[in-house]
Design an enzyme around this catalytic site. Structure first.
Site, PDB file in Angstrom:
ATOM      1  N   GLY A   1       0.824  -1.208   0.000  1.00 35.96           N
ATOM      2  CA  GLY A   1       0.000   0.000   0.000  1.00 35.96           C
ATOM      3  C   GLY A   1       0.845   1.239   0.000  1.00 35.96           C
ATOM      4  O   GLY A   1       1.815   1.327   0.736  1.00 35.96           O
ATOM      5  N   HIS A   2       0.536   2.160  -0.895  1.00 34.84           N
ATOM      6  CA  HIS A   2       1.174   3.461  -0.791  1.00 34.84           C
ATOM      7  C   HIS A   2       0.225   4.564  -1.231  1.00 34.84           C
ATOM      8  O   HIS A   2      -0.680   4.352  -2.021  1.00 34.84           O
ATOM      9  CB  HIS A   2       2.523   3.519  -1.515  1.00 34.84           C
TER      10      HIS A   2
ATOM     11  N   GLN B   1       6.586  -5.026   0.018  1.00 37.01           N
ATOM     12  CA  GLN B   1       7.016  -5.576   1.306  1.00 37.01           C
ATOM     13  C   GLN B   1       8.522  -5.338   1.495  1.00 37.01           C
ATOM     14  O   GLN B   1       9.021  -4.336   1.016  1.00 37.01           O
ATOM     15  CB  GLN B   1       6.657  -7.069   1.441  1.00 37.01           C
TER      16      GLN B   1
ATOM     17  N   THR C   1      -2.779  -0.242   4.210  1.00 33.54           N
ATOM     18  CA  THR C   1      -3.666  -1.325   3.796  1.00 33.54           C
ATOM     19  C   THR C   1      -4.614  -1.747   4.914  1.00 33.54           C
ATOM     20  O   THR C   1      -5.796  -1.968   4.692  1.00 33.54           O
ATOM     21  CB  THR C   1      -2.829  -2.536   3.314  1.00 33.54           C
TER      22      THR C   1
ATOM     23  N   GLY D   1      11.811  14.094   4.683  1.00 29.88           N
ATOM     24  CA  GLY D   1      10.429  14.573   4.786  1.00 29.88           C
ATOM     25  C   GLY D   1       9.610  13.879   3.720  1.00 29.88           C
ATOM     26  O   GLY D   1      10.163  13.303   2.780  1.00 29.88           O
TER      27      GLY D   1
HETATM   28  P1  IMP Z   1       0.329 -11.404   3.858  1.00 27.55           P
HETATM   29  O1  IMP Z   1       1.311 -10.863   2.873  1.00 27.55           O
HETATM   30  O2  IMP Z   1      -0.989 -10.708   3.855  1.00 27.55           O
HETATM   31  O3  IMP Z   1       0.197 -12.895   3.774  1.00 27.55           O
HETATM   32  O4  IMP Z   1       0.923 -11.134   5.329  1.00 27.55           O
HETATM   33  C1  IMP Z   1       2.105 -11.762   5.815  1.00 27.55           C
HETATM   34  C2  IMP Z   1       2.941 -10.821   6.661  1.00 27.55           C
HETATM   35  O5  IMP Z   1       3.499  -9.811   5.820  1.00 27.55           O
HETATM   36  C3  IMP Z   1       2.153 -10.100   7.742  1.00 27.55           C
HETATM   37  O6  IMP Z   1       2.981  -9.915   8.868  1.00 27.55           O
HETATM   38  C4  IMP Z   1       1.862  -8.751   7.116  1.00 27.55           C
HETATM   39  O7  IMP Z   1       1.663  -7.751   8.072  1.00 27.55           O
HETATM   40  C5  IMP Z   1       3.137  -8.529   6.334  1.00 27.55           C
HETATM   41  N1  IMP Z   1       2.952  -7.633   5.187  1.00 27.55           N
HETATM   42  C6  IMP Z   1       2.334  -7.909   4.019  1.00 27.55           C
HETATM   43  N2  IMP Z   1       2.362  -6.845   3.199  1.00 27.55           N
HETATM   44  C7  IMP Z   1       3.022  -5.883   3.842  1.00 27.55           C
HETATM   45  C8  IMP Z   1       3.409  -4.548   3.488  1.00 27.55           C
HETATM   46  O8  IMP Z   1       3.162  -4.048   2.393  1.00 27.55           O
HETATM   47  N3  IMP Z   1       4.103  -3.860   4.455  1.00 27.55           N
HETATM   48  C9  IMP Z   1       4.442  -4.398   5.642  1.00 27.55           C
HETATM   49  N4  IMP Z   1       4.109  -5.641   5.996  1.00 27.55           N
HETATM   50  C10 IMP Z   1       3.410  -6.378   5.110  1.00 27.55           C
END
Ligand code: IMP
Length: 434
Positions: A40-41, A224, A300, A419
């Site tokens: 998400g951004h 991620q 997200t 920033g």
């Molecule tokens: P999933 O990707 O929904 O299966 O989640 C698996 C793990 O990855 C969980 O701990 C989520 O919080 C983390 N996660 C998934 N997408 C993101 C992201 O975009 N940013 C940070 N953590 C993420």
């Protein structure tokens, strides 16, 4: 064939969106290669605010291609919502391309994601419940639906015949919310998606490689972070895709020798959402203070992120796995008001100092961070004018902090972000597309 990749060096949420947006300005295409709408951004263009989860950042820039590679899992229903948001703002998604090999996330994947988490009980991963894990499970099990299938009604009918009853049985067995969809309705929906979005579906490996042959500039946008990688992350508290450097190749159909510059996005401190080990995590008021200062709440899920000091054991792990050629250090301004800032340079485990990130969760649980302390920097002026003047205008202690990261990891900090705005960025390199 200029290529630049950007990958998160921690557990996601490093501020990749801003850096991607900055680097995307000159790119001809932005490619996503893994993950799905768990990312998400937020992108601000003029007065409009866009919250994107699946679509690559480049989709909002006219004349650029926004490519969803084969390694991504695509939820078409959710993608429709993102497209709607963009079209309502008077923009279009003409530059969108989706790999015919990308797998699809269905409603049943989302339901099963939730049910699996309940089964795990205290050991739940804390997923985003977007169906990411179950969709990748189907891909590996060799019965997932791919985007290209949407263009072949016969194939959809054939697959639906065994997939839908199987998923319905599975959902029942797992106590997931049941699916009322009939085979006819399911097929109709998929065929409808094919008719509507077929124009965007193609062989994106050929497309990207052709662009590179023509000397076009391609930016690979990681989602991620390295520590959430299915193989190299804090398993099982990870996502289900390859978030490290190798994921670019397998997830977009581009060979390793075509990847030139790899930017590691490193937040000046550490955060993670969901469960799993986090050696430098802060507690109580200290944690709340950093969370508030950094605005650490997910785009997200809206969940508050866990916060702690910068961990260079994590950074070394990520750098080794991804082959970073530069750091983009983000959110340095969030640390402005501290008397002392800490950086973890080792884990003390059973009386020994470990410099490499261990695979064992039990070891990570026992690990005590070994910190190097730095005096804080309180002499802060206006971020935009500081960024304009370059490194020389930054507080001395902040420069020492940055230099230590460079020396420890052997990687230059080519982008410094102080920033959220684009004008609050120092680009010490500048030759990204040469
Ligand atoms: P999933 O990707 O929904 O299966 O989640 C698996 C793990 O990855 C969980 O701990 C989520 O919080 C983390 N996660 C998934 N997408 C993101 C992201 O975009 N940013 C940070 N953590 C993420």
């Amino acid at each position: 064939m200029p290529t630049v990749a950007i990958i998160g060096a921690q557990w996601g949420d490093e501020g990749k969106g801003k850096i991607t947006d900055y680097l995307a300005e000159q790119a001809d295409a932005v490619v996503r290669f893994q993950g799905g709408n768990n990312a998400g951004h937020t992108i601000v263009i003029g007065d409009s605010v866009f919250k994107l989860h699946l679509l690559p950042s480049g989709v909002l820039r006219e004349g650029k291609l926004a490519i969803i590679g084969n390694g991504v899992v695509v939820n078409i229903a959710d993608m429709e919502e993102e497209i709607k948001q963009i079209e309502e703002a008077g923009l279009n998604v003409d530059g969108l391309r989706i790999s015919d090999r990308a797998h699809l996330i269905m409603n049943y994947h989302k339901k099963l994601d939730g049910a699996e988490e309940i089964y795990r009980g205290k050991k739940s991963v804390g997923t985003t419940k977007k169906g990411i894990g179950p969709a990748y499970q189907d891909k590996i099990a060799r019965y997932g639906f791919r985007a290209g299938d949407l263009l072949e009604p016969e194939l959809i009918r054939e697959k639906t015949k065994f997939m839908l009853p199987m998923k319905k049985d599975l959902m029942k067995l797992m106590g997931a919310e049941s699916c009322q969809c009939t085979e006819e309705k399911f097929e109709e929906r998929l065929i409808g998606w094919g008719e509507k979005y077929g124009k965007y579906i193609c062989d994106t490996s050929v497309l990207i490689n052709d662009m590179l042959d023509e000397g076009k500039k391609v930016l690979f946008e990681g989602a991620q972070g390295a520590l959430l990688d299915i193989d190299h992350g804090t398993y099982p508290y990870v996502t289900s895709s390859s978030t490290v450097g190798g994921g670019i190749c397998s997830g977009s159909g581009v060979a390793p020798n075509r990847i030139q510059k790899v930017v590691g996005c490193l937040k000046a401190y550490t955060t993670r959402v969901g469960e799993g080990p986090f050696v430098t995590e802060l507690e109580g008021d200290e944690m709340i203070e950093l969370q508030k200062k950094g605005g650490e709440f997910g785009v997200t899920t809206g969940r508050g992120r866990r916060c702690g000091w910068l961990d260079l054991v994590v950074a070394e792990h990520a750098a080794r796995l991804c082959g970073f050629t530069s750091w983009a250090i983000t959110k340095l301004d969030v640390l402005n008001d501290y008397d002392t800032v800490k950086v973890c340079i080792g884990y003390e485990i059973d009386g020994k100092v470990e410099k490499h990130f261990p695979a064992s969760l039990a070891k990570l649980e026992r690990a005590k961070p070994v910190y190097k302390e730095f005096p804080g920097w309180k002499s802060w002026a206006d971020s935009e004018s500081m960024a304009k003047s370059g490194m020389g205008a930054l507080p001395e202690n902040m420069v020492k902090y940055i230099k230590f990261i460079e020396e420890y990891t052997g990687i230059p900090a080519d982008i410094i972000s102080i920033g959220p705005k684009r004008t609050e960025t120092i680009d010490r390199y500048g030759k990204w597309w040469n």
